[in-house]
Scaffold this motif. Structure first.
Motif, mmCIF file in Angstrom:
data_model
loop_
_atom_site.group_PDB
_atom_site.id
_atom_site.type_symbol
_atom_site.label_atom_id
_atom_site.label_comp_id
_atom_site.label_asym_id
_atom_site.label_seq_id
_atom_site.Cartn_x
_atom_site.Cartn_y
_atom_site.Cartn_z
ATOM 1 N N PHE A 1 23.729 92.925 51.832
ATOM 2 C CA PHE A 1 23.829 93.333 53.188
ATOM 3 C C PHE A 1 23.835 94.670 53.481
ATOM 4 N N ASP A 2 22.573 95.238 53.340
ATOM 5 C CA ASP A 2 22.258 96.729 53.641
ATOM 6 C C ASP A 2 20.921 96.887 54.014
ATOM 7 N N SER A 3 20.634 97.056 55.213
ATOM 8 C CA SER A 3 19.520 97.129 55.913
ATOM 9 C C SER A 3 18.534 97.934 54.949
ATOM 10 N N ALA A 4 18.679 98.972 54.360
ATOM 11 C CA ALA A 4 17.949 100.009 53.618
ATOM 12 C C ALA A 4 17.381 99.212 52.410
ATOM 13 N N LEU B 1 16.632 89.578 57.286
ATOM 14 C CA LEU B 1 16.778 91.162 57.867
ATOM 15 C C LEU B 1 17.501 91.038 59.364
ATOM 16 N N GLY B 2 17.067 89.953 60.046
ATOM 17 C CA GLY B 2 17.570 89.705 61.279
ATOM 18 C C GLY B 2 19.058 89.550 61.349
ATOM 19 N N ILE B 3 19.651 89.128 60.200
ATOM 20 C CA ILE B 3 21.172 88.824 60.282
ATOM 21 C C ILE B 3 21.584 90.023 60.142
ATOM 22 N N GLN C 1 7.053 101.098 64.098
ATOM 23 C CA GLN C 1 7.297 101.258 62.982
ATOM 24 C C GLN C 1 9.045 101.415 62.789
ATOM 25 N N LEU C 2 9.563 102.203 63.798
ATOM 26 C CA LEU C 2 10.928 102.457 63.755
ATOM 27 C C LEU C 2 11.647 101.035 64.188
ATOM 28 N N ALA C 3 11.094 100.136 64.719
ATOM 29 C CA ALA C 3 11.840 98.924 65.148
ATOM 30 C C ALA C 3 11.747 98.082 63.696
ATOM 31 N N TYR C 4 11.113 98.219 62.615
ATOM 32 C CA TYR C 4 11.309 97.700 61.625
ATOM 33 C C TYR C 4 12.552 97.688 60.802
ATOM 34 N N ALA C 5 13.096 96.432 60.718
ATOM 35 C CA ALA C 5 14.564 96.275 60.214
ATOM 36 C C ALA C 5 15.169 97.321 59.191
ATOM 37 N N PRO C 6 14.191 97.582 57.913
ATOM 38 C CA PRO C 6 14.996 98.347 57.106
ATOM 39 C C PRO C 6 15.710 99.947 57.434
ATOM 40 N N ILE C 7 14.910 100.436 58.624
ATOM 41 C CA ILE C 7 15.287 101.764 58.988
ATOM 42 C C ILE C 7 16.495 101.542 60.129
#
Lengths: 522, 295
Positions: free
Chosen positions: A50-53, A61-63, A167-173
């Motif tokens: 549970f860490d987006s990065a 990742l949506g959760i 690109q900044l909408a991509y969950a890991p960031i």
């Protein structure tokens, strides 16, 4: 902020539900959301961490995005980049300095202010190789982050990169509280803190994720008391959990089950717009596939409409561009129609009047109904004389076969899908260059041509959208004409929920969206 | 036991690395270049020679450090601590079902051989052994959760959550135990001392349970010990069907992405559990038959 298309789908679904209950009088009247209750959601997989990065995998990742949010978000129907934690952005004339205005007054769940310093901290964290973030390569175009004032931050990219906001909408960031990350270090995943509509309670791996409503959410107080996510890996069991009433919504329903659930007024089937292109790649450096006419012939030989209608019960969309129709920069170029006579003629012109033999590698179980599709293609190719031998491999071994250079590769055809999490055409076309030839990228067609490569590089430089769209259109035309793949379809998204779950959206990104607006009519 | 576990660790270490594909490739994002993948390999020490990797693994293991999962970055000990108890609970519950049902069926069958009761029990045992756990589990969910609504379809929580997975997983072992108990009991019941007991007027129940059963149990206990291994293996399927948060699912997912540290630790723990169970079985022999002594 919903797009008209999603709103329309929701309106239809709501209508169907009401009809099912026979309360026709309620149609058209505005429904006031009821607060309270827990939404129990079931995915096939669990966030690995549970860490987006550090997490990988969609829709997991949506959760995580319910807790930690991104600066921008993709409109649920695709094609548009919307404000989230950033309210607006602009780019300098050289295309390298992006200035983002941040949403003022937002705080992380632990009280830490969300500001330019927090953005800098999070971007630097994912770029630091020591973090070991799997998605780091998606953000290495960012050279440095400069906080200008509390609510203004600049990102300087090494070269112009027009799709940066997408690109900044991509969950890991997503943005995590710097205070909490510094405090917990490698154990941050045990108590993550974001700015999102829900706060983290616990994550029992393989069992449940429990999130509780954030009453101070900047987007409005969520109607739900909380969200419970229970991973159920087995598809049939997941759907039965919905039917037994244990969960409110489930991900990834096979078309046949969807048809059954649709007939039951207690449930509603969701078919949000899709974004994953499914295709069969052809190694254009190998034998017959060196000839464009052969590759086009194979495209004419396969009846995509029959595959979509019979296997996907009409729920998939036939490919008419290498970019999915939901992506920014998509143009409908052309779909190769089913024309076996034309296929035979092209094969004869290319010197293969009696066809040839070729192998196809694939890893079953990864994509919806993949085995059925591969076997259908085998049948259609045989009808024009191309004998396709199917080589089934476990997914990991299959990936190892694909990660080979053109000299080492013995792949002739391969079945795969490419997702487009940023919903920007750049990601959909970036691999049609020589630089992206395996193992350096995903181009196992080993296809490239100079004019195409130049266009692909150029479109990233055009922060002027008209110029960029023109370049993207040219790119799509060249790829469709050259046919390095048998273009098949966009994989449908099929999910289901109980009929009394209202305003529940699964986005084109395959992730739950705007869950603070979701409510339960019970 | 230590040499055994050392052997297991070495075999697993080598085997999982012999399968094509490595975690750096499998976890790479769409943007990853060859350099990015090499960077990940270096970060996890996967670019070092195998004997050195094994040495590092063993050294860390001796200090109680199992490393971190390559797929999730979560410490392996955290991943396993969260899941091992769930698997153990399921295994013990399934074994209880198996011994209870299988043992009873075996005894009943042996007391009235070739009666309809015996035939019925043996057909059921055959079904238990043959029905794939995957299918049986889904059918049980359909019947007891969707149609009847008596039991939860999936997940872990109350004792009621345990019933369906334990029955599904236990049914295979129950079938095997029933058949072994029956044949072993029939064997003993035809012995001379049983005839003697009966002729001196001992009640039939006492003959069955005090004289026959105890002596018939030795091969049954052996089978139970061995079935425990099958149970741990079968848990992989049952845990998937019932979304049971145990080790089986963890291990399968880890193998799929070549998450070496998790695979190594999980297999080692499975092996250690199996070894402990068989040690227990050996000790039980001594209790059941005082003639068996270990020097």
């Amino acid at each position: 902020m919903r797009t008209p298309r999603v709103a329309a789908v929701l309106a239809v679904l709501t209508g169907v539900t009401l009809l099912g209950f026979g309360s026709l009088g309620a149609l058209g009247a505005p429904v006031k959301p009821k607060p309270g209750g827990w939404l129990v959601l079931s995915l096939g997989t669990d966030p690995p961490i549970f860490d987006s990065a550090l997490a990988t995998g969609i829709p997991n990742l949506g959760i995580i995005l319910l807790v930690s949010e991104t600066l921008t978000r993709i409109s649920p129907g695709g094609g548009e980049v919307l404000p989230a934690l950033a309210v607006s952005w602009s780019v300098s004339s050289d295309g390298k300095t992006w200035t983002f205005k941040l949403r003022p007054g937002v705080r992380f769940h632990d009280g830490t202010p969300f500001n330019a310093e927090a953005v800098k901290f999070n971007v630097e964290r994912i770029l630091d190789p020591a973090t070991r973030a799997p998605a780091r390569p998606a953000f290495t175009m960012i050279d440095r982050v400069v906080p200008v004032d509390e609510t203004t931050v600049q990102m300087i990219t090494a070269g112009p990169f027009a799709p940066l906001p997408a690109q900044l909408a991509y969950a890991p960031i997503a943005m995590n509280s710097p205070t909490q990350v510094k405090k917990l270090g490698a154990n941050y995943f045990t108590a993550p803190v974001g700015t999102g509509p829900f706060k983290f309670v616990h994550h029992q791996k393989g069992r449940e994720v429990r999130l509780v409503a954030n009453k101070e959410y900047w987007g409005g107080v969520p109607y739900l008391e909380g969200v419970l996510m229970r991973p159920i890996p087995e598809t049939a069991a997941r759907i039965m959990a919905l039917e037994a009433g244990e969960v409110d919504a489930v991900y990834h329903v096979p078309p046949r089950d969807a048809a059954r659930l649709r007939a039951n007024p207690k449930f509603a089937v969701l078919t949000p717009p899709p974004q994953r292109k499914i295709f069969i790649g052809m190694n254009v450096q190998w034998g017959p596939f060196k000839d464009k006419r052969v590759r086009q012939a194979l495209n004419y030989a396969v009846d995509k409409k029959a595959i979509v209608d019979k296997i996907f019960l009409g729920l998939a969309k036939i490919t008419d561009s290498p970019v999915p129709h939901t992506g920014y920069g998509y143009f409908p170029i052309k779909a190769y129609e089913y024309n076996p006579a034309r296929a035979r003629q092209l094969l004869a012109e290319a010197g293969y009047p009696n066809g040839f033999r070729a192998t196809l590698h694939y890893g079953p179980g990864r994509f919806l109904l993949d085995t059925e599709v591969v076997e259908a293609v085998q049948f259609y190719l045989a009808a024009v004389g191309v004998k396709m031998e199917i080589i089934r491999m476990e997914w990991g071994a299959y990936q190892a076969v694909l990660r080979k250079s053109v000299q080492e590769s013995d792949v002739q055809m391969f079945f795969i899908g490419w997702g487009l999490p940023t919903l920007d055409a750049d990601l959909a076309v970036k691999d049609y260059t020589e630089e992206a030839w395996a193992p350096g990228g995903l181009n196992n067609m080993y296809y490239a041509r100079d004019d195409l490569t130049r266009l692909i590089l150029a479109q990233r430089f055009f922060t002027d959208s008209e110029k960029r769209l023109y370049a993207l259109r040219k790119i799509q035309e060249i790829i469709m004409e050259d046919a390095p793949q048998i273009f098949l379809y966009t994989e449908p998204q099929i999910h289901a929920k109980k009929a009394d779950v209202k305003d529940f959206i699964i986005s084109v990104t395959e992730m739950v969206d705007q869950v603070h607006r979701t409510w339960l009519d019970r | 036991m230590v040499p055994l576990l050392l052997g297991v660790s070495m075999v697993v270490f080598v085997l999982i690395r012999l399968i094509p594909g490595d975690p750096a490739e499998l976890l790479a994002s769409q943007w990853a270049t060859a350099e990015d993948i090499a960077l990940v390999r270096r970060a996890w020490g996967l670019d070092r020679p195998l004997p050195i990797q094994y040495g590092v693994f063993l050294g860390n293991l001796l200090r109680g450090d199992l490393g971190r999962s390559v797929a999730s970055s979560v410490p392996v000990s955290t991943e396993i601590a969260a899941r091992y108890p769930a698997t153990l609970v399921l295994a013990v519950a399934s074994m209880t079902v198996a011994i209870g049902v299988g043992g009873a069926a075996g005894i009943i069958s042996a007391r009235r051989p070739y009666s309809w009761l015996d035939n019925g029990a043996m057909v059921l045992a055959l079904v238990g052994v043959s029905a794939p756990a995957f299918w049986a589990g889904l059918m049980l969910i359909l019947l007891f959760s969707v149609i009847l609504g008596w039991l939860p379809a999936s997940g872990m929580g109350s004792l009621r959550h345990l019933v369906l997975p334990a029955v599904t997983l236990g049914s295979v072992a129950a079938g095997v135990i029933a058949r072994q108990t029956r044949s072993s009991m029939l064997d003993v019941l035809s012995q001379d001392y049983i005839r003697t007991a009966r002729s001196k007027g001992v009640a039939e129940a006492a003959v069955t349970y005090r004289h026959a059963l105890k002596n018939a149990l030795i091969p049954v206990v052996t089978i139970v010990g061995l079935q425990f291994g099958t149970l741990l293996g079968g848990s992989v399927v049952v845990e998937s069907v019932f979304a049971w948060p145990g080790m089986g699912r963890l291990l399968v997912d880890a193998v799929l992405v070549r998450d070496y540290p998790i695979v190594q630790a999980a297999v080692l723990l499975f092996a250690a559990t199996f070894a402990c169970i068989n040690l227990l079985v050996d000790m039980l022999y001594g209790l059941l038959d005082p003639r068996i002594r270990y020097e």
